[in-house]
Design a protein around this motif. Structure first.
Motif, mmCIF file in Angstrom:
data_model
loop_
_atom_site.group_PDB
_atom_site.id
_atom_site.type_symbol
_atom_site.label_atom_id
_atom_site.label_comp_id
_atom_site.label_asym_id
_atom_site.label_seq_id
_atom_site.Cartn_x
_atom_site.Cartn_y
_atom_site.Cartn_z
ATOM 1 N N ASN A 279 -2.099 -5.232 5.243
ATOM 2 C CA ASN A 279 -0.700 -5.130 4.849
ATOM 3 C C ASN A 279 -0.606 -4.322 3.561
ATOM 4 O O ASN A 279 -1.028 -4.787 2.493
ATOM 5 C CB ASN A 279 -0.107 -6.528 4.662
ATOM 6 C CG ASN A 279 1.389 -6.492 4.421
ATOM 7 O OD1 ASN A 279 1.831 -6.407 3.291
ATOM 8 N ND2 ASN A 279 2.163 -6.554 5.499
ATOM 9 N N SER B 47 1.449 -5.765 0.463
ATOM 10 C CA SER B 47 0.711 -6.820 -0.237
ATOM 11 C C SER B 47 -0.346 -6.232 -1.155
ATOM 12 O O SER B 47 -0.539 -6.693 -2.290
ATOM 13 C CB SER B 47 0.057 -7.762 0.782
ATOM 14 O OG SER B 47 1.030 -8.425 1.565
ATOM 15 N N VAL C 13 2.552 -12.896 7.567
ATOM 16 C CA VAL C 13 2.370 -11.710 6.733
ATOM 17 C C VAL C 13 2.579 -12.046 5.263
ATOM 18 O O VAL C 13 1.887 -11.524 4.377
ATOM 19 C CB VAL C 13 3.320 -10.584 7.186
ATOM 20 C CG1 VAL C 13 3.288 -9.424 6.195
ATOM 21 C CG2 VAL C 13 2.958 -10.103 8.580
ATOM 22 N N SER D 198 -0.423 -11.808 1.071
ATOM 23 C CA SER D 198 -0.430 -11.452 -0.351
ATOM 24 C C SER D 198 -1.295 -12.431 -1.157
ATOM 25 O O SER D 198 -2.038 -12.030 -2.045
ATOM 26 C CB SER D 198 0.996 -11.441 -0.909
ATOM 27 O OG SER D 198 1.753 -10.412 -0.326
#
Length: 245
Positions: free
Chosen positions: A32, A35, A184, A188
């Motif tokens: 991602n 992130s 998702v 992070s």
């Protein structure tokens, strides 16, 4: 190149991705870009606030030591001191002037130059020891900048997750989109922990070892040339320097 550093990073990340795959997770969910941006760029930005531009630039340059480490050969240094001590014993300290340029260490060069010039041994030894400690403290501060980048990463990861959850909450009417958004969002946090504990902190520990080894080498040269300047017997000096290892 230090293959152990590269190998360690590869093993660490492979272990994480393999565990995720064996647990039925999708690898693509761990990739991602937003992130990565908030964790890496945000952590560097936060560390810049508490540091100077010069320290930050030199800290980033020091990172190459983790992959292309400097060489600090204590055995070679002890052999060099033993050779110089024997020559000074046989001839004189002044005879070592021709050996100054051959020394591949700036503290050894300065110490021997001062000894040949007749500077009081205790004076140049104390002065150079203080300078060696200042160099060590400066480089430790550079490593401190890198450690602060790693220390901010987990917090930035949590912030990224909160932002992701805010976006996910906007899809409450779509359970499928909501579930994907929550997954998702927590990437992070994963990035923050991974960036700190798999990359930054291990690299900082390695750099700290190199900086400590550099200080030890500089102190060996200073103490060795101080011993030559005050006329210590080569064998006694060699025994005293055996403690540097």
């Amino acid at each position: 190149m230090d293959l152990l550093t590269i190998g360690g990073l590869v093993v660490a990340f492979c272990a994480v991705f393999l565990a995720n795959w064996l647990g039925g997770g999708e690898i693509v969910l761990l990739l991602n870009l937003p992130s990565a941006i908030i964790v890496i760029v945000g952590s560097v930005g936060a560390a810049l606030v508490q540091s100077s531009a010069e320290d930050a630039i030199k800290a980033l340059k020091m990172l190459r030591w983790a992959f292309f480490p400097p060489q600090f050969h204590l055995v070679f240094a002890r052999e060099t001191i033993s050779r110089l001590s024997a020559k000074a014993r046989r001839l004189s300290v002044l005879s070592l002037e021709s050996d100054i340029k051959a020394l591949n260490n700036r503290f050894a060069t300065r110490a021997l130059q001062m000894a040949v010039d007749g500077t009081e041994p205790d004076v140049f030894a104390d002065r150079l020891h203080e300078e060696a400690m200042r160099v060590h403290e400066r480089k430790s501060n550079y490593i401190g900048f890198l450690e602060s980048v790693g220390s901010y990463a987990p917090t930035l990861g949590i912030m990224g997750s909160v932002l992701g959850l805010i976006q996910a909450m906007a899809n409450l009417d779509s359970p499928e989109a909501l579930g994907h958004g929550i997954a998702v969002a927590f990437v992070s946090t994963f990035y923050g922990q991974g960036f700190a504990n798999l990359i930054m902190f291990p690299l900082c520990r390695k750099l700290t070892g190199y900086v400590d080894a550099e200080l030890l080498l500089n102190q060996l040269y200073i103490d060795g040339i101080h011993g030559i300047a005050i006329g210590k017997h080569p064998q006694r000096l060699e025994l005293e320097l055996d403690g540097y290892e």
